[in-house]
Design an enzyme around this catalytic site. Sequence first.
Site, short mmCIF file in Angstrom:
data_model
loop_
_atom_site.label_atom_id
_atom_site.label_comp_id
_atom_site.label_asym_id
_atom_site.label_seq_id
_atom_site.Cartn_x
_atom_site.Cartn_y
_atom_site.Cartn_z
N GLU A 158 1.08 -1.37 0.02
CA GLU A 158 -0.15 0.00 -0.11
C GLU A 158 0.91 1.41 -0.05
O GLU A 158 0.76 2.28 0.86
CB GLU A 158 -0.91 -0.01 1.15
CG GLU A 158 -1.94 -1.17 1.03
CD GLU A 158 -3.22 -0.98 2.05
OE1 GLU A 158 -4.41 -1.59 1.63
OE2 GLU A 158 -3.00 -0.66 3.24
N GLU A 267 -6.21 -6.91 -1.99
CA GLU A 267 -7.03 -7.07 -0.69
C GLU A 267 -8.49 -6.48 -1.16
O GLU A 267 -8.38 -5.52 -1.63
CB GLU A 267 -6.25 -6.09 0.26
CG GLU A 267 -5.10 -6.35 0.68
CD GLU A 267 -4.34 -5.41 1.81
OE1 GLU A 267 -5.21 -4.69 2.31
OE2 GLU A 267 -3.18 -5.25 1.93
#
Length: 476
Positions: A158, A267
């Site tokens: 991320e 995700e």
Amino acid sequence: MKLSSLLAAAGIYLFSQFSLGDTIIKGADIGWLSEMEDNGYQFYNDAGVQQDVLQTLKQHDMSAVRLRVWVNPPGGYYNGLDDVIAKANRAKAAGMKVMIDFHYSDSWADPGQQTKPAAWVNLDFQSLMDTLWAYTRNSLITLRDAGITPDWVQVGNETNNGMLWPDGQASSNMRNYAWLTATGYNAVKDVFPNTPVIVHLANCHDNANFRWIFDGLSANGGKFDIIGASSYPVHAPNHTWQSANTACLNNLNDMVSRYGAPVMITEVGVPWDHAEAKAIVADVVNKVRSVNNGMGLGIFYWEPQAYGGWKGYTLGAFDNNGRPTAALDAFLDPDGGASGSARLQSRRSSKCIDVPGANQTSGTGLIQYTCHSNPNQQWTMENVSGNYMRLKAGHSGQCMDIASQSTANSVRIVQASCSSGNRQQWLKEDMGGGYFRLKNRYSGKCVDVNGASMANEAILIQYACGSGMNQQWVEY
């Protein structure tokens, strides 16, 4: 990185691994699994039977796991390399693919924190790159020596504003972030030259952030094979889940067009008890499948096995009793997509659909029999049209069929040479808890165990569809 550059740098063989246009990869991030088990958590299948959570994930059409790696984790073990190797070997033994996710931190790395490992804090930038190279390469060599060849490797987690702050903070120094990413990429390729490398950002709905990061990487020598994204639709600011999913798809298509790279949702998560959990996740699955030019590669649910208040996390896909919820059922291909080879187990008898004696003859009637691993109980689901599929027997290559052109009750279910006829087309109708009926396109009737028998060799017939457990099946 443009597609032409990627092909020139890595070779056309690399893209053959992505299976563009084929059934998407479906999987789960299970980083917490070993810690949960060590703390006494147990896991159950849809029928409430305790079993290995990997088996339950496979029963929900998942064929891959994602494992995060921390440099020197708190406590020294969980999410460290030894723990990751143990989980990776367990996944490989279960026949599942493995994604390795380097956080380049001692703990969580995400848009709000990209903290250097404590041992790296005082390094100058050149030393930081050298250390990242050596750490990535040595970790992968250790994995390789343990028998693990990762199917994908993620460099950074991320990284919406870079990684290894402050040196690699993109808003301060995009070049540094790009060079760190390229260093990780090159280290992966040094050990596993054919393994695709993922650069992963959060907030799939935020196209502006994705363009900024990947434009910056492309302009500064950054390298990537796949663009990864996180999608938590009910938590996307200023969005409904529907608009978040639409914005995510638009972004993924833009990434494919702008950079020539395939995309993945690495995700996804929703609250386990959300009233629309299944619809939300199923919509994300279908969005990935509908990415332009077949460039949507796969989707991973983040920590689906987390339940019962584990670390305060509520976006798992198991209920408070450790059983799968509707959110996990969303991976069961409600549109009839091919899902690989599986046994089909009766909810009533716990026996499996079987071709008796592994007979190769067309017209052989199907039965239920104690489940085993032989290919005469393995069925491959193949897309046809209109959400219907064919079911092909592993040993004979023949397809599940109705014995005659009849819409009557009690007609035998058989194997027969595969064709495009409606008699060989079946619809999976969700019955809850991971179970489904198999409804025939020609007759409108369902596969049934004659007389709701519990016995081996009870014959399979078509019968008017009902809610009885003798018409309910689960992939096993």
